[in-house]
Design an enzyme around this catalytic site. Structure first.
Site, short mmCIF file in Angstrom:
data_model
loop_
_atom_site.label_atom_id
_atom_site.label_comp_id
_atom_site.label_asym_id
_atom_site.label_seq_id
_atom_site.Cartn_x
_atom_site.Cartn_y
_atom_site.Cartn_z
NE ARG A 1 -29.48 -51.08 22.52
CZ ARG A 1 -30.39 -50.27 21.98
NH1 ARG A 1 -30.83 -49.23 22.65
NH2 ARG A 1 -30.89 -50.52 20.78
CG ASP B 1 -34.92 -44.32 28.56
OD1 ASP B 1 -35.98 -44.40 29.21
OD2 ASP B 1 -34.87 -44.49 27.33
CD GLU C 1 -33.61 -52.05 28.29
OE1 GLU C 1 -33.03 -51.22 29.00
OE2 GLU C 1 -34.03 -51.80 27.14
C1 COI Z 1 -33.19 -48.13 19.32
O1 COI Z 1 -33.72 -47.66 18.32
O2 COI Z 1 -32.09 -48.71 19.24
C2 COI Z 1 -33.85 -47.99 20.61
O3 COI Z 1 -33.20 -48.07 21.61
C3 COI Z 1 -35.34 -47.81 20.63
C4 COI Z 1 -36.05 -49.13 20.74
C5 COI Z 1 -36.17 -49.58 22.15
C6 COI Z 1 -37.43 -49.10 20.15
#
Ligand code: COI
Length: 321
Positions: A231, A255, A260
């Site tokens: 995150r 990533d 974002e």
């Molecule tokens: C999550 O599953 O917490 C992710 O980070 C993926 C999401 C952006 C689809």
């Protein structure tokens, strides 16, 4: 049972078709994220299925008033939902698990790309600069990788990394037995001080907010690499930028970044973007930025859809019993 699905993507269609048939549930959907304007679409539905877009107190109240009993997010993280408000109202909230290989594979790829200077190699090859100038990499076998967070994804990263002969250490406030037995755990302090590469696999919580900051960066080894597939809020991006500018940090592969949600998953080619930290980070040759795609594999998307449907069914079944 009926589920209203928000942020429905074309690549999810086949999975929604398969699993709605398998579990005999009715699915209606819209492509947009939930907003006060489109919340009414969920009227008469027991459950809604969403992804990472915010469902704040106002939206929770609105869905509750429309008769929605359960909010399922097709994601692992659920910090985008006001869970406290949902609990006050007696509404259920559920996240999903999905193949940890999705994020773990991607993390390994980013570790390799960062340490082998892949951004520079590819950008230069694109303009026919095939020289070896400043693209000499380092070998994982000689390095210590510090894994912060040893949930399913962190564990899979450790498993994958073990094939490289790397020294692996980890921190987690809740150690798991089989990794404790391997003697992998250190204090957070030790992980910061001993790692050549630090990879983050913890959720976005108040305690983890800006875990990587001026102070923690100053305790790291020189030439450290920082990898984040978890995150954006885990890193203070101003401090990360300073760490890269003053050459303490050898590279970063991100990533995820803070703020974002208005950018990622959209085609903004011709737009003016007001995200200065992103612009600065993108300008560094030793920073790789990708748009929160680590999760994005066929298996993970299938799991997300199936497990979201299953968690709605489970909630409703328990309510009735
Ligand atoms: C999550 O599953 O917490 C992710 O980070 C993926 C999401 C952006 C689809």
């Amino acid at each position: 049972m009926k589920i209203f699905t928000y942020s429905y993507r074309a690549d999810e269609v086949e999975f929604f078709k398969t699993f709605s048939k398998k579990y005999e549930v009715e699915i209606q959907y819209c492509k947009e994220a939930p907003t006060p304007q489109n919340a009414g679409l969920a009227k008469g539905f027991d459950c809604i299925s969403i992804i990472t877009t915010p469902v704040d107190r106002g939206l929770v109240d609105l869905f509750f008033s429309l008769g929605v009993k359960f909010i399922s997010t097709r994601t692992v993280g659920y910090e985008h939902i006001d869970t406290a408000r949902a609990a006050e109202l007696g509404m259920g909230v559920g996240n999903v698990s999905y193949s940890p290989n999705s994020v773990a594979d991607y993390t390994i790829m980013l570790i390799l790309m960062a340490t082998r200077k892949m951004r520079s190699i590819m950008e230069r090859a694109h303009v026919q600069d095939y020289s070896l100038k400043r693209v000499r990499g380092i070998e994982l076998q000689k390095l210590t990788v510090g894994v912060i967070g040893t949930g399913r994804i962190g564990q899979t990263v450790i498993q994958h990394l073990s094939g490289f002969g790397t020294n692996i250490i980890a921190y987690d406030p809740h150690p798991v037995d089989f990794l404790s037995e391997q003697g992998i755990y250190r204090t957070m302090e030790e992980v910061l001080e001993q790692s050549n590469i630090i990879t983050l696999h913890v959720p976005s919580t108040e305690e983890n907010f800006h875990l990587i900051n001026k102070d923690t960066i100053s305790r790291m080894k020189n030439d450290v690499y920082i990898i984040n597939t978890a995150r954006g809020t885990l890193i203070d991006h101003e401090d990360l930028i300073s760490g890269i500018e003053n050459r303490k940090i050898a590279g970063a592969a991100l990533d995820v970044i803070e703020e974002e949600s208005d950018l990622f998953y959209q085609d903004l080619k011709c737009e003016i973007i007001s995200h200065r930290q992103l612009a600065v980070l993108k300008s560094f040759p030793n920073v790789i930025i990708t748009p929160h795609t680590a999760f994005y594999t066929d298996q993970a998307v299938s799991d997300m859809v199936e497990n979201s449907i299953r968690s709605c069914m489970e909630f409703i079944k328990n309510r009735i019993e």
